[in-house]
Design an enzyme around this catalytic site. Sequence first.
Site, PDB file in Angstrom:
ATOM      1  N   GLY A 158       0.826  -1.193   0.000  1.00 35.00           N
ATOM      2  CA  GLY A 158       0.000   0.000   0.000  1.00 35.00           C
ATOM      3  C   GLY A 158       0.866   1.250   0.000  1.00 35.00           C
ATOM      4  CB  CYS A 159       0.179   4.658   1.242  1.00 35.22           C
ATOM      5  SG  CYS A 159       1.006   6.238   1.498  1.00 35.22           S
ATOM      6  CG  PHE A 160       5.938   5.013  -0.598  1.00 41.74           C
ATOM      7  CD1 PHE A 160       5.313   6.224  -0.321  1.00 41.74           C
ATOM      8  CD2 PHE A 160       6.591   4.891  -1.819  1.00 41.74           C
ATOM      9  CE1 PHE A 160       5.339   7.279  -1.215  1.00 41.74           C
ATOM     10  CE2 PHE A 160       6.631   5.949  -2.733  1.00 41.74           C
ATOM     11  CZ  PHE A 160       5.992   7.145  -2.421  1.00 41.74           C
TER      12      PHE A 160
END
EC number: 1.8.4.11
Length: 331
Positions: A158-160
């Site tokens: 997902g979002c880093f």
Amino acid sequence: MLKWIDIVKFANNGNPMPTEKVVKTNEEWQRLLTPEQFRITRLKGTERSFSSEMCSLFEPGKYACVCCGTLLFDAAEKFESGTGWPSFTQPVTENAIAYNKDVSHGMVRVETVCNTCDAHLGHVFPDGPKPGGLRYCMNAVALKKVESNERKATFGGGCFWCTEAVFTLLKGVSRVESGYSGGNIDNPTYREVCSGMTGHAEVIEVTYDPDEISYADLLRIHLSTHNPTTLNRQGADAGTQYRSVIFYRNEKEKGIVQSVIGEMQPAYGDPIVTEIAPFEQLYKAEAYHQDYYANNAEQGYCQAVIDPKLKKFKELFKSKLKDTQKVKADE
């Protein structure tokens, strides 16, 4: 990642700013170096091809300038070029090496020197392996091996911003960088990756000490801190750039990945759909993505999404936290 066009620009327009400079007279260098080291590094000499066992050494570690000790290359970037000189694909940092146009011996080449002390190292050529295509052809005499137990692991979940915030807190982890990997274009931008058209996933690269935390434990933490059963989605973030993915660096790691996924599958009601793929290249994300949570903890996304994730993570993996984080988890 540096490409040949970057090298040409440095050689023609000026080199990156070094972290520091070390300046000595030739007499001072002669007192510090062997005659051969002095000939190669200070007088721009060249050693005989196949004269050093360093050509065939590929154990983990780093290589530093023999003159000033500045770290120049990581053994992970070393490859067998068949030329008789140690060869690397990339320096450890963009500003570790400086580049000068060399027209000696009737050729036009690009000389590489230590950006800290101006020691002659060798030359760089555009005939190296993909994806960078560079071959740093070095004099072994100009380098000294520095033992290092560091390893790297690359995950996407997902979002880093979220994954970076989690792994930064782990004991044994020295560095976490956000970036892009697994796609089909070079040097992608955040905007391009967000389009979903590049094939890249948002990932983090974790630098860790396996004596303090194992690769298997990193995998367990990764699979426990995002949902590995949703295809190309994490919460409200949808698209292939948010896919669950683990990039392995060798067959041993691939086996560990498969084993850990099998071990953790019973904990989930749905099949784990995490992609398992060989690591090829990390393209570092833009500067404002690095340490995002640490620099933006008051931002709405951080408070609404990352804070609850970190609280759960600290409860589940308290024994794996750095000592300063253990204290905070108890508060």
